[in-house]
Design a protein around this motif. Structure first.
Motif, mmCIF file in Angstrom:
data_model
loop_
_atom_site.group_PDB
_atom_site.id
_atom_site.type_symbol
_atom_site.label_atom_id
_atom_site.label_comp_id
_atom_site.label_asym_id
_atom_site.label_seq_id
_atom_site.Cartn_x
_atom_site.Cartn_y
_atom_site.Cartn_z
ATOM 1 N N ALA A 111 0.837 -1.201 0.000
ATOM 2 C CA ALA A 111 0.000 0.000 0.000
ATOM 3 C C ALA A 111 0.874 1.255 0.000
ATOM 4 C CB ALA A 111 -0.931 -0.007 1.204
ATOM 5 N N CYS A 112 1.422 1.584 -1.152
ATOM 6 C CA CYS A 112 2.267 2.774 -1.214
ATOM 7 C C CYS A 112 2.165 3.403 -2.594
ATOM 8 C CB CYS A 112 3.707 2.436 -0.874
ATOM 9 S SG CYS A 112 4.428 1.205 -1.947
ATOM 10 N N VAL A 113 2.790 4.522 -2.733
ATOM 11 C CA VAL A 113 2.823 5.224 -4.009
ATOM 12 C C VAL A 113 4.266 5.322 -4.479
ATOM 13 C CG1 VAL A 113 0.721 6.550 -3.569
ATOM 14 C CG2 VAL A 113 2.941 7.492 -2.914
ATOM 15 N N ARG A 154 2.063 7.941 -8.608
ATOM 16 C CA ARG A 154 1.158 6.878 -9.059
ATOM 17 C C ARG A 154 1.061 5.800 -7.981
ATOM 18 N NH1 ARG A 154 4.903 4.063 -13.747
ATOM 19 N NH2 ARG A 154 6.434 3.138 -12.329
ATOM 20 N N ASP A 155 -0.002 5.019 -8.053
ATOM 21 C CA ASP A 155 -0.233 3.900 -7.133
ATOM 22 C C ASP A 155 0.660 2.739 -7.550
ATOM 23 O OD1 ASP A 155 -1.260 1.553 -5.901
ATOM 24 O OD2 ASP A 155 -3.254 2.424 -5.797
ATOM 25 N N THR A 156 1.403 2.189 -6.615
ATOM 26 C CA THR A 156 2.327 1.096 -6.919
ATOM 27 C C THR A 156 1.606 -0.131 -7.469
ATOM 28 O OG1 THR A 156 3.874 1.841 -5.233
ATOM 29 C CG2 THR A 156 4.065 -0.447 -5.911
ATOM 30 N N ASN A 164 -1.448 -0.230 -8.854
ATOM 31 C CA ASN A 164 -2.350 0.058 -9.974
ATOM 32 C C ASN A 164 -1.746 1.109 -10.893
ATOM 33 O OD1 ASN A 164 -4.703 -1.593 -9.108
ATOM 34 N ND2 ASN A 164 -4.534 -0.263 -7.334
ATOM 35 N N ARG A 165 -0.544 0.858 -11.365
ATOM 36 C CA ARG A 165 0.176 1.832 -12.192
ATOM 37 C C ARG A 165 -0.597 2.222 -13.445
ATOM 38 N NH1 ARG A 165 5.462 -1.695 -11.289
ATOM 39 N NH2 ARG A 165 6.081 -0.809 -9.299
#
Length: 66
Positions: free
Chosen positions: A25-27, A39-41, A43-44
């Protein structure tokens, strides 16, 4: 439907915070000229947000004060 991407994002070198370790759960953040992309790690492909230098600095200042 995929969101439109800025070609600069394809060239950007995204990195995860060292604080995230192996957490999912990170960016990821990439430096842009001028500013940053985020960006979402996990859900790139869902898209990337970009912030100019002043917006990013305001975020960092607020996060540090929290």
């Amino acid at each position: 439907m995929q969101p439109p991407q800025n070609p600069a994002f394809d060239q950007a070198e995204f990195r995860k915070s060292s604080y995230s370790q192996s957490e999912a759960a990170c960016v990821e953040v990439a430096g842009l000229d001028p500013g940053v992309a985020v960006r979402d790690t996990q859900n790139r492909g869902l898209g990337t947000l970009s912030f100019n230098a002043a917006e990013w600095q305001a975020f960092l200042d607020t996060a540090k004060d929290a």
